[in-house]
Enzyme design. Structure first.
Site, PDB file in Angstrom:
ATOM      1  N   CYS A  39       3.301   2.028  13.073  1.00 48.94           N
ATOM      2  CA  CYS A  39       4.553   2.629  12.615  1.00 48.94           C
ATOM      3  C   CYS A  39       5.107   3.624  13.616  1.00 48.94           C
ATOM      4  O   CYS A  39       6.305   3.815  13.706  1.00 48.94           O
ATOM      5  CB  CYS A  39       4.340   3.345  11.291  1.00 48.94           C
ATOM      6  SG  CYS A  39       3.321   2.414  10.172  1.00 48.94           S
ATOM      7  N   SER A  84      -4.061  -2.756  -0.190  1.00 46.97           N
ATOM      8  CA  SER A  84      -2.986  -3.645   0.259  1.00 46.97           C
ATOM      9  C   SER A  84      -3.578  -4.988   0.678  1.00 46.97           C
ATOM     10  O   SER A  84      -4.656  -5.036   1.266  1.00 46.97           O
ATOM     11  CB  SER A  84      -2.259  -3.000   1.436  1.00 46.97           C
ATOM     12  OG  SER A  84      -1.250  -3.852   1.920  1.00 46.97           O
ATOM     13  N   ALA A  85      -2.858  -6.083   0.391  1.00 46.39           N
ATOM     14  CA  ALA A  85      -3.398  -7.426   0.651  1.00 46.39           C
ATOM     15  C   ALA A  85      -3.410  -7.802   2.128  1.00 46.39           C
ATOM     16  O   ALA A  85      -4.352  -8.450   2.605  1.00 46.39           O
ATOM     17  CB  ALA A  85      -2.578  -8.459  -0.123  1.00 46.39           C
ATOM     18  N   HIS A  86      -2.372  -7.381   2.865  1.00 46.07           N
ATOM     19  CA  HIS A  86      -2.240  -7.934   4.228  1.00 46.07           C
ATOM     20  C   HIS A  86      -3.217  -7.361   5.240  1.00 46.07           C
ATOM     21  O   HIS A  86      -3.276  -7.802   6.383  1.00 46.07           O
ATOM     22  CB  HIS A  86      -0.784  -7.838   4.719  1.00 46.07           C
ATOM     23  CG  HIS A  86      -0.337  -6.476   5.171  1.00 46.07           C
ATOM     24  ND1 HIS A  86      -0.275  -6.141   6.508  1.00 46.07           N
ATOM     25  CD2 HIS A  86       0.078  -5.389   4.493  1.00 46.07           C
ATOM     26  CE1 HIS A  86       0.184  -4.887   6.618  1.00 46.07           C
ATOM     27  NE2 HIS A  86       0.392  -4.421   5.403  1.00 46.07           N
ATOM     28  N   THR A 140       9.867  -8.577 -12.024  1.00 47.14           N
ATOM     29  CA  THR A 140       9.137  -9.849 -12.062  1.00 47.14           C
ATOM     30  C   THR A 140       8.096  -9.861 -10.952  1.00 47.14           C
ATOM     31  O   THR A 140       8.391  -9.533  -9.805  1.00 47.14           O
ATOM     32  CB  THR A 140      10.121 -11.031 -11.918  1.00 47.14           C
ATOM     33  OG1 THR A 140      11.052 -10.953 -12.994  1.00 47.14           O
ATOM     34  CG2 THR A 140       9.393 -12.361 -11.953  1.00 47.14           C
ATOM     35  N   ASN A 156      -6.636   4.797   9.740  1.00 43.93           N
ATOM     36  CA  ASN A 156      -6.141   3.594  10.393  1.00 43.93           C
ATOM     37  C   ASN A 156      -6.133   3.680  11.916  1.00 43.93           C
ATOM     38  O   ASN A 156      -6.086   2.669  12.588  1.00 43.93           O
ATOM     39  CB  ASN A 156      -4.734   3.252   9.884  1.00 43.93           C
ATOM     40  CG  ASN A 156      -3.829   4.456   9.796  1.00 43.93           C
ATOM     41  OD1 ASN A 156      -4.157   5.456   9.155  1.00 43.93           O
ATOM     42  ND2 ASN A 156      -2.700   4.389  10.454  1.00 43.93           N
ATOM     43  N   GLN A 186      -7.360   0.812   4.496  1.00 44.64           N
ATOM     44  CA  GLN A 186      -8.189   0.374   5.633  1.00 44.64           C
ATOM     45  C   GLN A 186      -9.646   0.141   5.239  1.00 44.64           C
ATOM     46  O   GLN A 186     -10.343  -0.646   5.871  1.00 44.64           O
ATOM     47  CB  GLN A 186      -8.141   1.415   6.764  1.00 44.64           C
ATOM     48  CG  GLN A 186      -6.808   1.488   7.486  1.00 44.64           C
ATOM     49  CD  GLN A 186      -6.512   0.257   8.326  1.00 44.64           C
ATOM     50  OE1 GLN A 186      -7.398  -0.481   8.749  1.00 44.64           O
ATOM     51  NE2 GLN A 186      -5.240   0.020   8.570  1.00 44.64           N
ATOM     52  N   GLY A 233       0.840  -1.186   0.000  1.00 40.57           N
ATOM     53  CA  GLY A 233       0.000   0.000   0.000  1.00 40.57           C
ATOM     54  C   GLY A 233       0.882   1.246   0.000  1.00 40.57           C
ATOM     55  O   GLY A 233       0.581   2.246  -0.657  1.00 40.57           O
ATOM     56  N   THR A 234       1.966   1.173   0.731  1.00 40.95           N
ATOM     57  CA  THR A 234       2.915   2.292   0.802  1.00 40.95           C
ATOM     58  C   THR A 234       3.422   2.662  -0.587  1.00 40.95           C
ATOM     59  O   THR A 234       3.448   3.843  -0.962  1.00 40.95           O
ATOM     60  CB  THR A 234       4.114   1.905   1.708  1.00 40.95           C
ATOM     61  OG1 THR A 234       3.620   1.650   3.019  1.00 40.95           O
ATOM     62  CG2 THR A 234       5.160   3.003   1.750  1.00 40.95           C
TER      63      THR A 234
END
Ligand SMILES: *Cc1c(COP(=O)(O)O)cnc(C)c1O
Length: 394
Positions: free
Chosen positions: A330, A204-206, A242, A156, A184, A76-77
């Protein structure tokens, strides 16, 4: 940290989420038997290419985009950096002014600070005590040299959900591009990029039960955002390297599951949150709820426990196997008070006493009962030993 108990309760789903079993199962073959480079022309390479196409469709479906409008990134960053920095550079002939908010994630804020050093002018919109921007204020701040508005979909730390469609309308009327950080919001709030009218959107996936290290940027067809990483032809020549094949496959599956479950997920989280909050309010005195309870992410709660330190509460909960956070993950390693709580007007000593609880798909009512019990004990204990500093006016 040594734990006094075997029990584990995870209440930090906004920091990250566990990968769901179905997601992991989908990913596994692409580490070993089906490992081909998606750019290779032989069969095993084409299999990888097809897997990425499928994942792109799955992520696109969750946000109402065309698959060709979804560009995978490492996080996401990275998506935030790409959208903001490349737009600023691309449009600098028109102007050097960007509008964002004071409560963005550091991925956005630090990108803006970088641009300021490069001679750009950034306006940081204020938010009210509930965590929302003022649309009239936004309208006033748009100038002839404004090239980008970047305002997060959902925060967030306090979960506030901004009026994204209205912001998009203002941007469009002034011919300004609009980016939103929806990391979020994804999976918690229905997102339809076409109906909302956004130009760029980061995910973002996580944060949605997928793997870490993979994100995506939606770029509306017609917005010719410049290439972000130069190299091979991957991601339509916009983001070379890749592909993170397993990560992308996992992101796709997580997005698919999230779309199937969104309404139920949001309802369940909200009812668990309400239950938890009611118990905390009834059993722990001298607290303050940070941010509005309306237009808020369903699993998010941010509470100040007055007269004590959030870090101390966090450590006592951790000793009982409970994971929570103070402010954003963070910034929790530093003692800088949360910029988000500061922006909504929480006094600095109360910022230091704040804890973020974020509930997710694996949270049970029993977990919350256990947490209330341990939290109550922790707060009582800390208030007893802090009574000296409290009286001395800390
Ligand atoms: C987690 C988060 C990010 C960063 O995403 P990563 O994939 O961890 O880099 C950006 N914005 C918000 C609002 C987030 O919560």
């Amino acid at each position: 940290m040594t734990t006094e108990t075997e029990r584990q309760v995870y209440l930090d789903y906004s920091a990250t989420t566990p990968v769901k079993e179905e997601v992991l199962a989908e990913m596994l073959p692409y580490f070993t038997s089906s490992f081909g480079n998606p750019s290779s022309l032989y069969t095993v390479g084409q299999k990888s290419k097809n897997a990425i196409s499928r994942a792109r469709e799955q992520v696109a479906a969750l946000i109402g985009a065309e698959p060709t409008e979804v560009f995978f990134t490492s996080s996401g960053t990275e998506a935030d950096n790409w959208a903001v920095i490349e737009t600023a550079m691309w449009k600098r002939g028109k102007g050097r002014h960007i509008i964002t908010t004071a409560i963005e994630h550091h991925a956005l804020l630090h990108s803006c600070e970088y641009l300021e050093k490069e001679g750009f002018d950034v306006t940081y919109l204020h938010v009210d005590k509930d965590g929302f921007i003022d649309l009239d204020e936004l309208k006033k701040q748009v100038r002839d040299d404004t090239t980008l508005i970047s305002i997060m979909f959902a925060n967030n730390e306090i979960g506030s959900i901004q009026p994204v469609a209205e912001i998009a309308e203002i941007a469009k009327a002034r011919g300004v591009l609009f980016h939103t950080d929806a990391v979020q919001a994804l999976g918690n709030v229905p997102i339809d990029v076409k109906a909302l009218g956004v130009d760029m959107l980061s995910v973002s996936a996580h944060k949605i039960y997928g793997p870490k290290g993979v994100g995506a940027l939606y770029i509306r067809k017609g917005v010719n955002l410049p290439t972000h990483i130069h190299g091979g032809g991957q991601e339509s020549k916009k983001r070379a390297g890749t592909e993170n094949l397993t990560g992308i496959v996992g992101f796709g599956k997580a997005a698919e599951l999230s779309g199937q479950n969104l309404e139920h997920h949001a309802k369940t989280l909200l009812s668990l949150r309400t239950y938890f909050l009611e118990r905390v309010q009834a059993e722990i005195p001298d607290i303050r709820i940070n941010g509005s309870l309306e237009n808020r992410l369903p699993g998010n709660l941010n509470i100040t426990f007055k007269y004590i330190e959030g870090e101390a509460i966090l450590l006592l909960l951790d000793m009982n196997g409970i994971a929570v956070s103070t402010g954003s993950a963070c910034s929790s390693a530093s003692l800088t008070p949360s910029h988000v709580l500061d922006a909504i007007g929480v006094p600095v000593e109360e910022i230091h006493g704040s804890i973020r609880f974020t509930i997710g798909d694996f949270t049970t009512k029993d977990d919350l009962d256990y947490t209330v019990e341990k939290l109550k004990a922790a707060v009582e204990k800390l208030r007893k030993i802090s009574s000296v500093s409290k009286d001395s006016g800390f």
